[in-house]
Design an enzyme around this catalytic site. Structure first.
Site, PDB file in Angstrom:
ATOM      1  N   GLU A 233      -1.622 -12.498  20.262  1.00  0.00           N
ATOM      2  CA  GLU A 233      -2.098 -13.819  20.683  1.00  0.00           C
ATOM      3  C   GLU A 233      -2.157 -13.968  22.203  1.00  0.00           C
ATOM      4  OE1 GLU A 233      -0.886 -16.541  16.839  1.00  0.00           O
ATOM      5  OE2 GLU A 233       0.735 -15.936  18.168  1.00  0.00           O
TER       6      GLU A 233
ATOM      7  N   GLU B  78       4.855 -22.524  15.112  1.00  0.00           N
ATOM      8  CA  GLU B  78       5.410 -22.817  16.444  1.00  0.00           C
ATOM      9  C   GLU B  78       4.924 -24.111  17.083  1.00  0.00           C
ATOM     10  OE1 GLU B  78       3.626 -19.893  15.925  1.00  0.00           O
ATOM     11  OE2 GLU B  78       5.358 -18.630  15.444  1.00  0.00           O
TER      12      GLU B  78
ATOM     13  N   GLY C 213      -3.096 -20.679   9.369  1.00  0.00           N
ATOM     14  CA  GLY C 213      -3.628 -20.668   8.004  1.00  0.00           C
ATOM     15  C   GLY C 213      -4.348 -21.982   7.737  1.00  0.00           C
TER      16      GLY C 213
ATOM     17  N   ASP D 250      -6.526 -17.038   8.061  1.00  0.00           N
ATOM     18  CA  ASP D 250      -6.386 -16.972   6.601  1.00  0.00           C
ATOM     19  C   ASP D 250      -6.423 -18.387   6.041  1.00  0.00           C
ATOM     20  OD1 ASP D 250      -3.379 -17.929   6.146  1.00  0.00           O
ATOM     21  OD2 ASP D 250      -3.424 -16.697   7.935  1.00  0.00           O
TER      22      ASP D 250
HETATM   23  N1  ADE Z   1      -0.161 -18.193  10.945  1.00  0.00           N
HETATM   24  C1  ADE Z   1      -1.302 -17.656  10.492  1.00  0.00           C
HETATM   25  N2  ADE Z   1      -1.427 -17.831   9.166  1.00  0.00           N
HETATM   26  C2  ADE Z   1      -0.325 -18.492   8.764  1.00  0.00           C
HETATM   27  C3  ADE Z   1       0.134 -18.957   7.506  1.00  0.00           C
HETATM   28  N3  ADE Z   1      -0.569 -18.759   6.404  1.00  0.00           N
HETATM   29  N4  ADE Z   1       1.325 -19.607   7.460  1.00  0.00           N
HETATM   30  C4  ADE Z   1       2.036 -19.801   8.579  1.00  0.00           C
HETATM   31  N5  ADE Z   1       1.654 -19.376   9.796  1.00  0.00           N
HETATM   32  C5  ADE Z   1       0.487 -18.735   9.898  1.00  0.00           C
END
Ligand code: ADE
Length: 228
Positions: A12, A172, A78, A195
């Site tokens: 990142e 975070e 996500g 995702d």
């Molecule tokens: N960061 C990226 N994808 C995530 C997810 N599914 N849950 C928590 N943090 C994430």
């Protein structure tokens, strides 16, 4: 003004590191801070490692040791909304914790359970997005929900959506926003979807982490370029 920039994972901050000049490194409480310039702006860049506590530790060091004028958290998330997909991006209209009792947060410090993104940083981000050549992803101003868990389970996803109505989840952002709020420092979280926070999240994350992290970092580079 010095920009405090936090990414949780090496991926990142990788692109930002390649764009940094006059770098000076310092390790504080086990985390490495890189001071220097990006696009002519003073920055301190840190990889906080994952989770709320690491992120808060990093943000508090940026506030007290480096006296940063703003905090930006850049990275991946996500997706938990219908109108975005993988590689689209969320700017923090506001941030909440999905694993913390909001009534307790409102009763005790910091006496709020919702941390808004800074309006000036949001405006700058929107302008910067318009100027990214060939941008082929969507973005929205939305809610980011933070908790100490990688969400890859349908039941947990549904429960988080029912309780906090987020556009995306990560690990975070709200912790950084809480520290920024407590220190009266403007803050913005930028997250690109790696995702859909469902059963396929792990595989999707592995496939899209780098490209999503770079989308978010490219937006920040463009903001630094535009900033006065
Ligand atoms: N960061 C990226 N994808 C995530 C997810 N599914 N849950 C928590 N943090 C994430």
């Amino acid at each position: 003004m010095t920009w405090g920039i936090i990414g949780a994972m090496p991926s990142e901050i990788a692109l930002l590191e390649t764009q940094m000049s006059n770098v000076k490194k310092e390790t504080i409480s086990g985390l490495s801070y890189q001071s220097g310039t990006i696009r002519g702006k003073d920055v301190v860049l840190c990889c906080s490692e994952i989770g709320k506590v690491n992120a808060a530790m990093c943000a508090q060091t940026l506030a007290l040791r480096y006296n940063v004028g703003c905090m930006i958290n850049t990275g991946v998330a996500g997706c938990t909304c219908e109108d975005l997909g993988v590689l689209d991006l969320v700017l923090s209209r506001d941030l909440v914790f999905h694993d913390y009792d909001w009534k307790l947060q409102e009763k005790y410090h910091p006496h709020t359970s919702r941390f808004p993104g800074d309006p000036k940083l949001i405006e700058l981000a929107k302008k910067a997005l318009e100027q990214i050549p060939g941008r082929d992803y969507q973005y929205k101003l939305g809610r980011i929900a933070t908790g100490d868990v990688f969400v890859d389970d349908e039941d947990l996803r549904r429960s988080i959506i029912e309780r906090t109505e987020p556009d995306c989840v990560e690990m975070e952002g709200a912790a950084i926003a809480l520290v920024a709020y407590s220190n009266q420092i403007p803050c913005l979280v930028i997250r690109c979807m790696s995702d859909n926070a469902n059963g396929d999240a792990g595989m999707s994350f592995d496939t899209f982490e780098k490209i999503a992290a770079d989308h978010s970092a490219k937006l920040l580079l463009s903001m630094l370029e535009l900033a006065e």
